[in-house]
Structures are given as C-alpha cells and as structure tokens.
Design a protein around this motif. Structure first.
Motif, PDB file in Angstrom:
ATOM      1  N   SER A 135       0.841  -1.195   0.000  1.00  0.00           N
ATOM      2  CA  SER A 135       0.000   0.000   0.000  1.00  0.00           C
ATOM      3  C   SER A 135       0.875   1.244   0.000  1.00  0.00           C
ATOM      4  O   SER A 135       1.905   1.291   0.679  1.00  0.00           O
ATOM      5  CB  SER A 135      -0.908   0.027   1.236  1.00  0.00           C
ATOM      6  N   TRP A 136       0.421   2.249  -0.750  1.00  0.00           N
ATOM      7  CA  TRP A 136       1.193   3.477  -0.938  1.00  0.00           C
ATOM      8  C   TRP A 136       0.291   4.698  -0.831  1.00  0.00           C
ATOM      9  O   TRP A 136      -0.827   4.688  -1.335  1.00  0.00           O
ATOM     10  CB  TRP A 136       1.823   3.485  -2.335  1.00  0.00           C
ATOM     11  N   ASP A 137       0.773   5.748  -0.180  1.00  0.00           N
ATOM     12  CA  ASP A 137       0.139   7.067  -0.256  1.00  0.00           C
ATOM     13  C   ASP A 137       0.872   7.829  -1.338  1.00  0.00           C
ATOM     14  O   ASP A 137       2.093   8.003  -1.257  1.00  0.00           O
ATOM     15  CB  ASP A 137       0.253   7.826   1.077  1.00  0.00           C
ATOM     16  N   ASN A 171      -4.261  13.657  -4.147  1.00  0.00           N
ATOM     17  CA  ASN A 171      -3.784  12.578  -3.276  1.00  0.00           C
ATOM     18  C   ASN A 171      -4.550  11.300  -3.551  1.00  0.00           C
ATOM     19  O   ASN A 171      -5.753  11.341  -3.810  1.00  0.00           O
ATOM     20  CB  ASN A 171      -3.941  12.978  -1.809  1.00  0.00           C
ATOM     21  N   ASN A 196      -4.485   6.725  -2.663  1.00  0.00           N
ATOM     22  CA  ASN A 196      -3.886   5.551  -2.041  1.00  0.00           C
ATOM     23  C   ASN A 196      -3.888   4.445  -3.073  1.00  0.00           C
ATOM     24  O   ASN A 196      -4.906   4.198  -3.719  1.00  0.00           O
ATOM     25  CB  ASN A 196      -4.661   5.126  -0.796  1.00  0.00           C
ATOM     26  N   THR A 248      -3.049   0.344  -3.795  1.00  0.00           N
ATOM     27  CA  THR A 248      -2.776  -0.982  -3.271  1.00  0.00           C
ATOM     28  C   THR A 248      -2.397  -1.849  -4.463  1.00  0.00           C
ATOM     29  O   THR A 248      -3.149  -1.916  -5.441  1.00  0.00           O
ATOM     30  CB  THR A 248      -4.004  -1.559  -2.547  1.00  0.00           C
ATOM     31  N   SER A 284     -12.961   5.323  -5.666  1.00  0.00           N
ATOM     32  CA  SER A 284     -12.037   4.201  -5.746  1.00  0.00           C
ATOM     33  C   SER A 284     -12.298   3.432  -7.034  1.00  0.00           C
ATOM     34  O   SER A 284     -13.439   3.312  -7.477  1.00  0.00           O
ATOM     35  CB  SER A 284     -12.242   3.281  -4.547  1.00  0.00           C
ATOM     36  N   GLY A 341       5.304   9.086  -3.923  1.00  0.00           N
ATOM     37  CA  GLY A 341       4.587   8.467  -2.818  1.00  0.00           C
ATOM     38  C   GLY A 341       5.509   7.753  -1.864  1.00  0.00           C
ATOM     39  O   GLY A 341       6.711   7.625  -2.096  1.00  0.00           O
ATOM     40  N   THR A 368       2.982   2.636   2.892  1.00  0.00           N
ATOM     41  CA  THR A 368       2.255   2.667   4.168  1.00  0.00           C
ATOM     42  C   THR A 368       2.138   1.276   4.775  1.00  0.00           C
ATOM     43  O   THR A 368       1.857   1.138   5.954  1.00  0.00           O
ATOM     44  CB  THR A 368       0.853   3.272   4.015  1.00  0.00           C
TER      45      THR A 368
END
Length: 99
Positions: free
Chosen positions: A7-9, A20, A22, A24, A42, A95, A98
């Motif tokens: 997972s990445w921000d 921004n 997120n 996965t 999403s 990024g 996370t």
C-alpha cells in the motif's frame, strides 16, 4: 513478492493542484492488480509489471473525460512516476509506502 507490492500514499502534482491517492498493488509475474482511491472515489486497476515498475491506464471523468497513462517505480519505501494526461502533458507522481 516484488518491492512494489503493498500500500502506498501517493500525490500527483497536477495543474488542478495536488491530487492525493492511495494505491494498493499486488504483482503476479508480468502483470499486477490493485486499487486506486482518492477524492474521486475508488477504482480497480490492473496492468503491466516489470520488476519494480508498473504501468496502467485509468479512466477519469472529472473535470473532463480522459484516459490517464500512469507509470510508477518503487525504490525501497519511495514511489516515483508520471501521469500522462494526453494533450495536457505529463505530471509527476510521488509516494511513500504505508504497508
């Protein structure tokens, strides 16, 4: 497991300001699948994987319909890449991991 799995921000520096999201990501050989979520909702994503680099196309509907060409590479816990927006050019993506 590839270094890009997880997972990445992420943040895209666009003319509309920072976007921004997120990400996965789960790679499987030469492809990957996952999700991208942000202010616009999403969506499921999938595309090509090569080592620590993935690329995919994503449909955008707001502020106008267009197809984004996205390529990102992981190095450790850092994600870098570009988002191609057709005639609008290309924008940097960065990024951090996370999970």
């Amino acid at each position: 497991m590839a270094d890009i799995d997880g997972s990445w921000d992420a943040t895209v520096k666009s003319p509309l300001g920072d976007q921004n999201m997120n990400l996965t990501i789960q790679t499987d050989g030469g492809s990957f699948s996952g999700t991208a979520s942000g202010a616009m909702g999403s969506s499921d994503i999938s595309g090509d994987a090569s080592g620590n680099t993935i690329s995919w196309k994503q449909q955008m509907t707001s502020p106008m319909p267009m197809t984004l060409d996205i390529e990102v590479t992981a190095e450790g816990d850092t994600l870098t890449g570009t988002v191609g927006a057709g005639a609008f050019g290309s924008f940097p993506l960065s990024g951090t991991r996370t999970a």
